[in-house]
Design a protein around this motif. Structure first.
Motif, PDB file in Angstrom:
ATOM      1  N   GLY A   1       0.782  -1.227   0.000  1.00 43.34           N
ATOM      2  CA  GLY A   1       0.000   0.000   0.000  1.00 43.34           C
ATOM      3  C   GLY A   1       0.816   1.280   0.000  1.00 43.34           C
ATOM      4  O   GLY A   1       0.261   2.374   0.211  1.00 43.34           O
ATOM      5  N   LEU A   2       2.118   1.206  -0.270  1.00 47.85           N
ATOM      6  CA  LEU A   2       2.930   2.416  -0.360  1.00 47.85           C
ATOM      7  C   LEU A   2       2.394   3.322  -1.467  1.00 47.85           C
ATOM      8  O   LEU A   2       2.051   2.858  -2.554  1.00 47.85           O
ATOM      9  N   ILE A   3       2.336   4.629  -1.192  1.00 52.88           N
ATOM     10  CA  ILE A   3       1.808   5.609  -2.144  1.00 52.88           C
ATOM     11  C   ILE A   3       2.927   6.515  -2.628  1.00 52.88           C
ATOM     12  O   ILE A   3       3.701   7.035  -1.817  1.00 52.88           O
ATOM     13  N   ALA A   4       3.015   6.702  -3.931  1.00 50.28           N
ATOM     14  CA  ALA A   4       3.938   7.679  -4.515  1.00 50.28           C
ATOM     15  C   ALA A   4       3.114   8.775  -5.171  1.00 50.28           C
ATOM     16  O   ALA A   4       2.209   8.486  -5.959  1.00 50.28           O
ATOM     17  N   GLN A   5       3.421  10.032  -4.855  1.00 49.95           N
ATOM     18  CA  GLN A   5       2.741  11.152  -5.516  1.00 49.95           C
ATOM     19  C   GLN A   5       3.637  11.697  -6.605  1.00 49.95           C
ATOM     20  O   GLN A   5       4.830  11.935  -6.394  1.00 49.95           O
ATOM     21  N   HIS A   6       3.048  11.924  -7.774  1.00 45.68           N
ATOM     22  CA  HIS A   6       3.795  12.399  -8.936  1.00 45.68           C
ATOM     23  C   HIS A   6       3.425  13.820  -9.334  1.00 45.68           C
ATOM     24  O   HIS A   6       4.296  14.627  -9.658  1.00 45.68           O
ATOM     25  N   VAL A   7       2.144  14.128  -9.355  1.00 44.74           N
ATOM     26  CA  VAL A   7       1.654  15.435  -9.799  1.00 44.74           C
ATOM     27  C   VAL A   7       0.859  16.060  -8.661  1.00 44.74           C
ATOM     28  O   VAL A   7      -0.037  15.411  -8.105  1.00 44.74           O
ATOM     29  N   PRO A   8       1.164  17.311  -8.272  1.00 47.18           N
ATOM     30  CA  PRO A   8       0.367  17.967  -7.235  1.00 47.18           C
ATOM     31  C   PRO A   8      -1.111  17.997  -7.628  1.00 47.18           C
ATOM     32  O   PRO A   8      -1.446  18.104  -8.813  1.00 47.18           O
ATOM     33  N   THR A   9      -1.988  17.910  -6.660  1.00 45.02           N
ATOM     34  CA  THR A   9      -3.410  17.871  -6.984  1.00 45.02           C
ATOM     35  C   THR A   9      -3.914  19.180  -7.584  1.00 45.02           C
ATOM     36  O   THR A   9      -4.956  19.196  -8.244  1.00 45.02           O
ATOM     37  N   LYS A  10      -3.186  20.261  -7.414  1.00 47.25           N
ATOM     38  CA  LYS A  10      -3.607  21.515  -8.040  1.00 47.25           C
ATOM     39  C   LYS A  10      -3.390  21.499  -9.547  1.00 47.25           C
ATOM     40  O   LYS A  10      -4.015  22.262 -10.296  1.00 47.25           O
ATOM     41  N   ASP A  11      -2.504  20.616 -10.021  1.00 47.37           N
ATOM     42  CA  ASP A  11      -2.169  20.542 -11.445  1.00 47.37           C
ATOM     43  C   ASP A  11      -2.976  19.449 -12.134  1.00 47.37           C
ATOM     44  O   ASP A  11      -3.584  18.586 -11.493  1.00 47.37           O
ATOM     45  N   VAL A  12      -2.973  19.475 -13.462  1.00 47.86           N
ATOM     46  CA  VAL A  12      -3.793  18.567 -14.271  1.00 47.86           C
ATOM     47  C   VAL A  12      -2.914  17.485 -14.874  1.00 47.86           C
ATOM     48  O   VAL A  12      -2.030  17.769 -15.685  1.00 47.86           O
ATOM     49  N   ALA A  13      -3.161  16.252 -14.478  1.00 47.71           N
ATOM     50  CA  ALA A  13      -2.426  15.110 -15.042  1.00 47.71           C
ATOM     51  C   ALA A  13      -3.119  14.611 -16.303  1.00 47.71           C
ATOM     52  O   ALA A  13      -4.322  14.823 -16.506  1.00 47.71           O
TER      53      ALA A  13
END
Length: 626
Positions: free
Chosen positions: A302-314
């Motif tokens: 269940g390790l989570i990696a964040q790539h794009v800030p939620t304010k930005d559009v992936a």
């Protein structure tokens, strides 16, 4: 004082296991066919000196004690103890290598179809079956296919990991995690499960119970999440940034900078699976020439990696309107292979989604927490290429239980609106093509309810002219969502006939078995929409774009193109509410050129088929359903 998780002794484990075995020995004879797995856990705990609640807790976090028809998990794990064997499970292909979808989904830019490159061999931890086989002096196949031996193998590994330690926390962390922080998150979840207790019937009919131990405590450890990740404190997250980078040819990648929610409200969270293993997928997320998503969650722990800030559009969902107003979360897994998702990943994902939903005021329902397979094509030509992950084996009902927002059961009997909610373990439609085209998949629990054109199992499936332009019926191929209702989705009732219920679906009546003693659809409360009087049909759209007059003079208005379906007078569809018309113009690397266009035109999001859709608010009237 509270009992310490580290202080559980082997003596206590043996005593508990022997006591349980003694109690089970006096149980009625008919119970022996349903509690064998409980006996196996007790016997293995006693044999290897592992506390019974530790063994049960670890297994629950891996598999919920299920056998899963002998198929591997998304992390190549087999059986109740999730013993991993990559050789047998096989190596995946490239990330989302099926379908022709352009992940950006914006007509104002050239379609993006980057090559993913070869799959990187997964982490070495995916071969625990060999280690367990050596300890038991048996072979890996036996551990993959025999649940009793699988449980013994897991217990032997835990006992080995515990050598030289005074408590069991570190052994549990090593069993579940590929790193210290992720292992701690896994162990914390095991501990919470032991503390609260759980009882359930497995997918193969075994009743297993982990009694609650309210006073147990886990050792304290420092918070490990870096400051630059957006995650709840109760999960382990790391930052693996996706690059916003200018590329040759007046191009750039691999996402768009934005100012959400100030510029645009975030309405949806989109659940994906990776179609690739963790190491490969993280390399892709860091490739400026590839596409992007906001988070990835690892299957094993269940390790989570964040790539794009939620304010930005992936660039993740194949529909620019949805991309601009959503957060995309990839889960290590393979929809096409018919694999299953670990409880550790479900729990981390639910905690992340709950955190994001609270932060951005996103409703916890299946109209706003959607799968990639629920995202509509933008125009007729893009429908067939849309991706269909996380697939029919993602357990939406259990997922929403973990979110604290259980599905179904809120309407009055006879309501004209229903929530699809089958018993996941008992609902086992036989799809094809999980491994080989046309070959039946291994029977196993599913969230999908298959729809027929008549109240008969022998009648054809429905026609989805977007997926099958020649008008042929949909199929049972695991990737064909053209005649399939998903758990948690709400539909308007069109008709009933004995044990059969029909819903309005893609302009047709879709029939499914819904017997009184085994309901797969529950009464719901809400609003439905139907064409206004005088309108024989109304258009249906895959995005809610503004009227041409809303665009500034220097921008070309985006086409408002109907999808190739018919929504006729007399038909009704579940409403998820009115939404404003928006288009995020972001076609250059320079953010000074980015513009959010908001129109006066209003749309209504509806549950039109397996995928959501939009209709103009001026074309419909609202009716209550209860």
């Amino acid at each position: 004082m509270p009992m310490s998780f580290r202080s559980l002794s082997r003596t206590a484990a043996l005593a508990a296991a022997v006591a349980l075995l003694g109690g089970l020995a006096t149980a009625p004879a008919h119970a022996a066919t349903t509690d064998q797995r409980q006996r196996d856990f007790a016997a293995a705990a006693a044999e290897f000196g592992v506390p019974l609640d530790v063994l049960l807790g670890v297994s629950y976090l891996e598999s919920r004690w299920d056998f899963n028809g002998g198929t591997p998990s998304t992390a190549a794990g087999y059986g109740p103890m999730h013993l991993t064997d990559l050789r047998e499970a096989g190596v995946a292909g490239s990330h989302h290598d099926q379908g022709s979808e352009d992940p950006r989904g914006d007509d104002a830019r050239p379609a993006l179809h980057p090559a993913a490159g070869p799959d990187v061999p997964p982490q070495a931890g995916l071969q625990t079956v060999d280690e367990a086989a050596q300890l038991l002096k048996t072979d890996p196949k036996t551990l993959r296919t025999d649940t009793t031996q699988n449980i013994r193998g897991g217990a032997a590994l835990l006992a080995k990991y515990h050598l030289g330690q005074t408590g069991w926390y570190d052994a549990v962390a090593r069993y579940g995690g590929s790193g210290e922080a992720a292992g701690q998150t896994f162990a914390d979840e095991v501990f919470e499960t032991i503390k609260s207790g759980v009882s359930r019937t497995t997918d193969d009919g075994q009743q297993v119970t982990l009694a609650a131990t309210p006073g147990i405590t886990a050792p304290e450890h420092a918070e490990a999440n870096p400051a630059n990740v957006e995650c709840p404190r109760t999960v382990t997250c790391e930052s693996v940034p996706a690059p916003y980078q200018e590329l040759p040819g007046n191009d750039y990648g691999n996402h768009d900078l934005a100012d959400r929610p100030a510029g645009q409200k975030i309405d949806h969270i989109v659940i994906h699976d990776t179609e690739g293993y963790w190491d490969s997928v993280l390399k892709l997320a860091q490739d400026p020439t590839y596409v992007s998503w906001n988070y990835t969650i690892r299957s094993a722990d269940g390790l989570i990696a964040q790539h794009v800030p939620t304010k930005d559009v992936a660039w993740h969902a194949g529909n620019w309107y949805i991309n601009a107003k959503s957060i995309g979360i990839e889960h290590e897994g393979f929809a096409a292979k018919g694999t299953w998702y670990t409880e550790a990943m479900y729990r981390s994902s639910a905690k992340l989604v709950g955190y994001l939903a609270r932060k951005y005021d996103i409703p916890l329902d299946r109209a706003h927490i959607i799968g990639h397979d629920n995202v509509p094509g933008t125009i007729p030509s893009t429908i067939a290429g849309m991706h269909w992950d996380p697939g029919p084996y993602w357990d939406w009902s259990h997922y929403f239980d973990l979110l604290g927002a259980p599905l179904g059961g809120f309407g009055l009997p006879g309501s004209s609106l229903v929530t699809i909610d089958p018993d996941f373990t008992k609902n086992q439609p036989i799809f094809t093509g999980c491994d080989t085209a046309g070959t039946p998949c291994t029977p196993r629990g599913s969230e999908a309810v298959v729809l027929h054109s008549q109240p008969s199992d022998s009648s054809p499936l429905l026609v989805d002219v977007g997926l099958h332009p020649k008008g042929t019926p949909s199929t049972m191929d695991v990737a064909d969502v053209g005649s399939r209702a998903a758990t948690g989705q709400r539909y308007a009732v069109a008709d009933t006939s004995g044990d059969w219920t029909a819903i309005w679906y893609l302009g047709q009546k879709g029939w499914f078995r819904n017997p009184h003693n085994a309901r797969v659809a529950k009464p719901a409360i809400g609003l439905v929409v139907t064409p206004k009087p005088g309108l024989a049909t109304i258009p249906v759209y895959g995005r809610a774009y503004p009227e041409p007059e809303a665009y500034p003079a220097n921008l070309t208005p985006q086409a408002i193109t109907p999808l190739p379906y018919t929504l006729a007078a007399g038909q009704k569809y579940s409403s998820a509410g009115v939404v404003g018309s928006e288009y995020y113009s972001a076609t250059t690397f320079d953010v000074a050129d980015h513009v959010v266009v908001k129109g006066k035109l209003k749309y209504v999001q509806i549950q039109f088929g397996h995928r959501i859709a939009f209709v103009k608010a001026d074309d419909v009237r609202f009716l209550p359903a209860f």
